[in-house]
Structures are given as C-alpha cells and as structure tokens.
Scaffold this active site. Structure first.
Site, PDB file in Angstrom:
ATOM      1  N   GLU A 162       0.827  -1.135  -0.146  1.00  0.00           N
ATOM      2  CA  GLU A 162       0.086   0.021   0.370  1.00  0.00           C
ATOM      3  C   GLU A 162       1.061   1.215   0.110  1.00  0.00           C
ATOM      4  OE1 GLU A 162      -2.823  -0.523  -0.798  1.00  0.00           O
ATOM      5  OE2 GLU A 162      -4.158  -2.194   0.324  1.00  0.00           O
TER       6      GLU A 162
ATOM      7  N   CYS B 217      -3.165   8.690   2.601  1.00  0.00           N
ATOM      8  CA  CYS B 217      -2.507   8.305   1.078  1.00  0.00           C
ATOM      9  C   CYS B 217      -4.079   7.876   0.086  1.00  0.00           C
ATOM     10  CB  CYS B 217      -2.310   6.188   0.850  1.00  0.00           C
ATOM     11  SG  CYS B 217      -3.796   5.411   1.735  1.00  0.00           S
TER      12      CYS B 217
END
Length: 513
Positions: free
Chosen positions: A265, A299
């Site tokens: 990720e 993110c």
C-alpha cells in the site's frame, strides 16, 4: 482538553517501554531508544527501545512455536478472541484516540475515527471467521469430487506508516488472526507509543483466553537491520507493507527475490474531477477534507482538483474562501480543523514543493507558509496551500505528502478529465462529482478511472472497511481490509478425491500397466 498524562497513564505508557512484545510479555534492548516528541506541542511523550537482531530472533522463534497451535484452533474460536479485542478497543477508544492525535498530529475526530476503524475491522473479522469459504467443482472424471480449501499461511509481517499508526495494523492483524496466521508488527519509529498502547490494551484478552505467546508480536527497530531482516526472512511467507513507493519497491524486490508474497500500500496522487454538472455544495466538504484532513498526510488525500473550464473561476473562489475559514491548531481541540505535520522535515519538504511549483510555471494562490508563534511552538504547523498548476508539471506528477491542492482545468468532455487523472504513476483513489449518469458510468467503466478506488459524488478520502482497500500502478497493487482481501493471508489448496474403484486420468489420457 484532557491532560495528556491522564490518557498516557490509562494506556500504560511508561517513560521507557521495551521494543518487543509477544502479546503476553515485553522484552528487548532499552539502552538505545526512540524518543517520541509530539508534533502538537513539541513535548516529549515517552521513549521506546530499539530492538536488536537478537530481540528479533527471539520474537520470530516465539511466533514460530505458536503457529501450529493457532492454525489448529477453530476459526470461529479465533474470531471470538478478535471479538473480545474489539470490545477492549471500544473501552479504550477515547484514550487511544487521543494518543493517536497527540503522537501523530491528526485531529481528535480523525484519531477517534481511526480507533473506530480498528473496532470495525474486528467486527468484520468475527463474521469472516465463519465464512472462509472454498468452492466445490464438478470433476470431469466419474466418481470423483473436486473442491478447494484455504489454509493459514503461517507468519505475516506487518510494516505500517506513521499516518495511520494503529488502523493499518488492525486491518492486517485481525484478518490474519481469524485466517489462522500469527503476525509480527513493525510500526513506524515516528509513532511507536501508539503501538505500545495497542499491545497493552490487547494483553488481557490474550491472557484470559490462553492464547499462545507469539500469536501477536510487536517489534520497534531501525529499518536496518530490523526492517531489512524482516522482509528477507524466509520464515515469513507474507509481508504487508504500507509506506512510500520507494520503500515499497525495496520490499517488493527483496520479498520477490525469495518468492514470497507481498501486499503493498504505497503512494497516492489522488484527483477529484468536477464536471459542469457537479453539485458544488456537496463537493466542497469532500474536497477540503480530502485535501487538509490529517494535514494532507493520508495516502488517499486529495492532491489534484480537475475542474471543467466553465466552472473553474467559481470553484477557485469557493475553495480559497473555504481555506480562509480553516482553524489550525492543537488537534486535541475539537474546534480545530487541521493539526500539524508529523515533523519539521515534513514542513521543509512542503516548502521545497511549493518552490518547485513556482519554478515549473505554477502559482500558489493561497497559503503554504509555516506557522509560528503561540500554539505553534513545535514548528510543525503550516497553512494548507492551494496552487494553480498544469497537470504535466513534474511536481504535480509526484506525490508530496503535505496539504497542497493543485487546481487544473479541462475544456472537453469527461473523457479528457479522466485522461488527465490517469496520467500520473500512482493509482490509489479517485472521484468524480457529477449529476450526469453517462459521465458517472464512463468514469466507472473499463475506460474510466485506473485507480483501485473510484467514487462518484464522494471524495477520495475515507474508505470503509467493508471494501477491499488498495490501488494500482505505483500504489502497489495489494488489497487489505474487506471484501475477499482475506485470501491474501491464506494459501489455496485444490483437492480431488476418487471414491470409485477405477483410476481414470484427466483429459482422457490412457496409461495401462
């Protein structure tokens, strides 16, 4: 606001904490430590030891000894233990949420929300513990039964980043736990105390249920040697790593070289498209929260706003006026919208990016400056920035982990806007605001957004745990959390049983002896 020492005491945070836990016992080197300073006020919160390779080996061996026992524990029983962990988190939500806010710097609402995310994934995992389904297939051979089943992988390594210091661990560890895996967590050295608090909260549940020592492990240490050793260890079949693209490439290289599995990720350079048919009243809070929530350090933060030229001037004015109303300050004060960046290095990185905007032909139209004076003594506070920029500019193509929102415009139909969105290397989250059904369906089609997450009439930030979370391209391609992401934590096995008295071969092959 509550006195910080109150929630630190409630969470068992000591002046110096050992760097390793087996879930039941703490150990490890404390002669060298990480000192955690809050970006909120610059004050020292506490310290955590730096693990040695000897500490790492002890933790790994403990996990290895727990593997067989945990894998053979019925999955619903594993789920029951995770349910109790979720309840323990419920009881500690206020204290842990405040620590997340104080050590990381995100708003108290976001800190509480992150702990709620942990609770939610526990609830999801409890249900999952009775739904680890395989399939039954019809065999081409008579008197044969063919099916597939899922078995635990064994040991899972979890590497998390500072921006979600506890939720990412829960996404991985709770799913891994019900799948029958043991896990070892290496948290960010920038936020180690939240990790210590999680293991303090969980300890009583593990002890009361006689969970084997080592099912849940924690290690705080340097990237080298601890992090490098973790990702290279053949005893760990799966590494789940959250962080920068640069870090992810290193993890992928090392884990791939040993033919291990990885969930990555990584970076996000997320865009919202505003079509001429967008409901701007609905879009505004999604844009602003997406851009300034967690001070732009998610993110899934909104980095780019792609606006149709017919509404560009209107949107620009609305955004700047909204930014003028932002309240910046101590995130434990719920009246504030935006807290600090994680540290002064992040402030310097933001300033460097804003210089690059101007050098590359863009214009900063609001904010961007560091904040000083009373309440901002830590040196980590900034005014979120809005800039006008061309989508081809290198600084727009790159991800800056800070609250900078780039405004750009398009003149054609939504296909042009989608092409602008997709031209960056990252592919995590994306959004389109429109009331035109055709635009929405185009955006969600195979010819639309190339991101792992594509939303219509909601922002890029704030994914629910029920869906699989992750992205494409330089975001890494991994998936965590909900849906069928659990399959990454298990190994698939295809089984065929011959219950007849003859041995027919597949594809009609004859082999007589």
């Amino acid at each position: 606001m509550q006195d910080t020492q109150t929630f630190l005491n409630a969470l068992g945070i000591e002046a110096i904490s050992p760097p390793c836990s087996t879930g039941l016992n703490w150990f490890g080197n404390t002669t060298e430590t990480y000192t955690s300073h809050s970006p909120v006020d610059g004050k020292e919160i506490g310290a955590v030891g730096k693990a040695t390779l000897a500490d790492y080996e002890r933790l790994i061996q403990t996990a290895e000894m727990a593997k067989a026992s945990w894998a053979s524990t019925p999955a619903p029983k594993r789920g029951e233990i995770v349910r109790q962990i979720g309840n323990a988190l419920r009881e500690a939500k206020a204290d842990l949420g405040m620590l997340v806010s104080y050590e990381m710097g995100k708003s108290l609402q976001e800190g509480m929300g992150e702990v709620q995310e942990m609770i939610d994934i526990c609830d999801f995992a409890v249900g999952l513990s009775r739904q680890l389904y395989g399939l039954t297939m019809h065999s081409e051979r008579p008197n044969h039964r063919m099916y597939e089943q899922w078995h635990p992988l064994g040991l899972v390594g979890i590497i998390s980043a500072f921006n979600f210091p506890v939720a990412v661990w829960a996404w991985n560890s709770m799913i891994a736990a019900v799948c029958g895996d043991v896990s070892i967590w290496k948290p960010s050295e920038k936020t180690p105390l939240t990790a210590v608090a999680c293991f303090n909260i969980m300890a009583k549940v593990l002890k009361d249920n006689n969970v084997p020592e080592g099912v849940m492990g924690l290690i705080v240490g340097e990237v080298s040697p601890i992090g490098e050793t973790l990702i290279a260890d053949h005893r760990i079949p799966l590494i789940s790593a959250t962080g920068s693209t640069r870090m992810g490439k290193r993890v992928g290289e090392v884990v791939g070289a040993r033919l291990g599995k990885s969930i990555l990720e990584l970076g996000g350079n997320n865009a919202i498209i505003l079509s001429p048919d967008a409901d701007l009243k609905m879009a505004l809070p999604a844009i602003v929260f997406g851009a300034v929530g967690t001070c732009g350090q998610r993110c899934t933060s909104t980095r780019r706003l792609i606006i149709h030229e017919s509404i560009y001037a209107q949107v620009k004015e609305i955004i700047v006026n909204a930014y003028k109303g932002l309240r910046i300050g101590n995130p434990l004060d719920e009246h504030n919208h935006v807290g600090p960046l994680i540290d002064q290095a992040a402030v310097a990185l933001m300033q460097k990016a804003l210089v690059a905007v101007k050098e590359q032909g863009g214009q900063v139209i609001y904010g961007g400056q560091p904040l000083n004076g009373p309440g901002f003594e830590s040196g980590c506070y900034v005014m979120p920035a809005v800039a006008e920029a061309s989508p081809e500019m290198q600084i727009v193509q790159d991800e800056t982990f800070a609250p900078i929102l780039y405004l750009t415009q398009y003149s054609g139909d939504v296909t042009e806007a989608i092409a602008i969105q997709n031209q960056v290397k990252q592919g995590l989250s994306s959004a389109l605001f429109t009331t035109d059904m055709r635009e929405a369906e185009r955006f969600l089609s195979a010819m639309g957004s190339d991101c792992g997450i594509a939303n219509v009439n909601i922002g890029t930030s704030g994914a629910e745990i029920g869906g699989a979370f992750g992205g494409e391209k330089e975001t890494g391609g991994g998936r965590e959390s909900g849906s069928d992401a659990w399959k990454a934590y298990m190994r698939r096995q295809t089984n065929t049983i011959n219950y007849g008295s003859e041995l027919p071969l597949a594809q009609g092959i004859k082999f007589d002896i």
